[in-house]
Design a protein around this motif. Sequence first.
Motif, mmCIF file in Angstrom:
data_model
loop_
_atom_site.group_PDB
_atom_site.id
_atom_site.type_symbol
_atom_site.label_atom_id
_atom_site.label_comp_id
_atom_site.label_asym_id
_atom_site.label_seq_id
_atom_site.Cartn_x
_atom_site.Cartn_y
_atom_site.Cartn_z
ATOM 1 N N SER A 130 0.824 -1.215 0.000
ATOM 2 C CA SER A 130 0.000 0.000 0.000
ATOM 3 C C SER A 130 0.857 1.263 0.000
ATOM 4 C CB SER A 130 -0.947 0.004 1.200
ATOM 5 O OG SER A 130 -0.206 -0.035 2.406
ATOM 6 N N THR A 131 1.942 1.258 0.725
ATOM 7 C CA THR A 131 2.829 2.419 0.747
ATOM 8 C C THR A 131 3.525 2.600 -0.594
ATOM 9 O OG1 THR A 131 3.215 2.067 3.094
ATOM 10 C CG2 THR A 131 4.774 3.467 1.939
ATOM 11 N N GLY A 132 3.957 1.508 -1.183
ATOM 12 C CA GLY A 132 4.595 1.583 -2.492
ATOM 13 C C GLY A 132 3.650 2.099 -3.551
ATOM 14 N N PHE A 133 2.407 1.657 -3.500
ATOM 15 C CA PHE A 133 1.416 2.132 -4.463
ATOM 16 C C PHE A 133 1.141 3.619 -4.275
ATOM 17 C CE2 PHE A 133 -2.997 2.908 -5.759
ATOM 18 C CZ PHE A 133 -2.920 2.542 -7.084
ATOM 19 N N ALA A 134 1.023 4.054 -3.026
ATOM 20 C CA ALA A 134 0.777 5.471 -2.757
ATOM 21 C C ALA A 134 1.935 6.332 -3.235
ATOM 22 C CB ALA A 134 0.538 5.676 -1.256
ATOM 23 N N VAL A 135 3.142 5.879 -3.013
ATOM 24 C CA VAL A 135 4.324 6.624 -3.467
ATOM 25 C C VAL A 135 4.361 6.675 -4.987
ATOM 26 C CG1 VAL A 135 6.849 6.517 -3.577
ATOM 27 C CG2 VAL A 135 5.689 6.242 -1.397
ATOM 28 N N ALA A 136 4.078 5.543 -5.629
ATOM 29 C CA ALA A 136 4.124 5.492 -7.088
ATOM 30 C C ALA A 136 3.091 6.417 -7.710
ATOM 31 C CB ALA A 136 3.904 4.059 -7.563
ATOM 32 N N VAL A 137 1.882 6.430 -7.185
ATOM 33 C CA VAL A 137 0.828 7.283 -7.747
ATOM 34 C C VAL A 137 1.128 8.756 -7.483
ATOM 35 C CG1 VAL A 137 -1.607 7.894 -7.541
ATOM 36 C CG2 VAL A 137 -0.939 5.507 -7.679
ATOM 37 N N ALA A 138 1.519 9.084 -6.258
ATOM 38 C CA ALA A 138 1.759 10.484 -5.905
ATOM 39 C C ALA A 138 2.920 11.068 -6.707
ATOM 40 C CB ALA A 138 2.036 10.603 -4.407
ATOM 41 N N PHE A 139 4.027 10.358 -6.759
ATOM 42 C CA PHE A 139 5.184 10.893 -7.466
ATOM 43 C C PHE A 139 5.031 10.794 -8.975
ATOM 44 C CE2 PHE A 139 7.077 10.876 -3.305
ATOM 45 C CZ PHE A 139 7.883 11.996 -3.343
ATOM 46 N N GLY A 140 4.215 9.862 -9.455
ATOM 47 C CA GLY A 140 3.901 9.828 -10.880
ATOM 48 C C GLY A 140 3.131 11.073 -11.289
ATOM 49 N N ALA A 141 2.181 11.469 -10.463
ATOM 50 C CA ALA A 141 1.422 12.696 -10.741
ATOM 51 C C ALA A 141 2.320 13.924 -10.648
ATOM 52 C CB ALA A 141 0.257 12.817 -9.770
ATOM 53 N N LEU A 142 3.206 13.948 -9.669
ATOM 54 C CA LEU A 142 4.131 15.080 -9.543
ATOM 55 C C LEU A 142 5.112 15.155 -10.710
ATOM 56 C CD1 LEU A 142 4.989 15.034 -5.735
ATOM 57 C CD2 LEU A 142 3.660 16.741 -6.975
ATOM 58 N N ALA A 143 5.497 14.009 -11.244
ATOM 59 C CA ALA A 143 6.394 14.010 -12.400
ATOM 60 C C ALA A 143 5.723 14.655 -13.604
ATOM 61 C CB ALA A 143 6.822 12.575 -12.728
ATOM 62 N N VAL A 144 4.470 14.329 -13.829
ATOM 63 C CA VAL A 144 3.745 14.930 -14.954
ATOM 64 C C VAL A 144 3.537 16.421 -14.697
ATOM 65 C CG1 VAL A 144 1.548 14.932 -16.197
ATOM 66 C CG2 VAL A 144 2.629 12.771 -15.585
ATOM 67 N N ALA A 145 3.183 16.784 -13.473
ATOM 68 C CA ALA A 145 2.944 18.184 -13.143
ATOM 69 C C ALA A 145 4.227 19.020 -13.267
ATOM 70 C CB ALA A 145 2.384 18.289 -11.729
ATOM 71 N N ALA A 146 5.370 18.419 -12.954
ATOM 72 C CA ALA A 146 6.634 19.160 -13.027
ATOM 73 C C ALA A 146 6.946 19.572 -14.456
ATOM 74 C CB ALA A 146 7.771 18.319 -12.452
ATOM 75 N N PHE A 147 6.668 18.689 -15.411
ATOM 76 C CA PHE A 147 6.923 19.044 -16.813
ATOM 77 C C PHE A 147 6.045 20.202 -17.252
ATOM 78 C CE2 PHE A 147 8.573 14.627 -17.027
ATOM 79 C CZ PHE A 147 9.828 14.926 -17.513
ATOM 80 N N HIS A 148 4.838 20.264 -16.717
ATOM 81 C CA HIS A 148 3.918 21.343 -17.100
ATOM 82 C C HIS A 148 4.176 22.632 -16.300
ATOM 83 C CE1 HIS A 148 1.524 18.883 -19.749
ATOM 84 N NE2 HIS A 148 1.509 17.937 -18.827
ATOM 85 N N ALA A 149 4.532 22.503 -15.047
ATOM 86 C CA ALA A 149 4.691 23.680 -14.193
ATOM 87 C C ALA A 149 5.917 24.509 -14.574
ATOM 88 C CB ALA A 149 4.803 23.242 -12.735
ATOM 89 N N PHE A 150 6.993 23.857 -14.973
ATOM 90 C CA PHE A 150 8.215 24.570 -15.280
ATOM 91 C C PHE A 150 8.435 24.773 -16.769
ATOM 92 C CE2 PHE A 150 9.183 22.558 -11.124
ATOM 93 C CZ PHE A 150 9.384 23.710 -10.396
ATOM 94 N N ALA A 151 7.420 24.504 -17.567
ATOM 95 C CA ALA A 151 7.566 24.651 -19.029
ATOM 96 C C ALA A 151 7.583 26.106 -19.443
ATOM 97 C CB ALA A 151 6.452 23.929 -19.743
#
Length: 55
Positions: free
Chosen positions: A34-55
């Motif tokens: 459960s912790t691994g899944f939460a980390v994967a989903v949260a940081f996956g979303a942050l990875a996508v957001a980072a490409f858009h936020a700093f573009a």
Amino acid sequence: MADTTTDKSIGVGLLCGAVATLGALGVLTGMAVSTGFAVAVAFGALAVAAFHAFA
């Protein structure tokens, strides 16, 4: 004013993607699924957001 470019989106996005990959590997090992899944989903979303936020 001159436009400035930065590679911050690539670095932050790749860092968050790497942490998401580690979280996904935690799910595959069977320990703390459960912790691994939460980390994967949260940081996956942050990875996508980072490409858009700093573009």
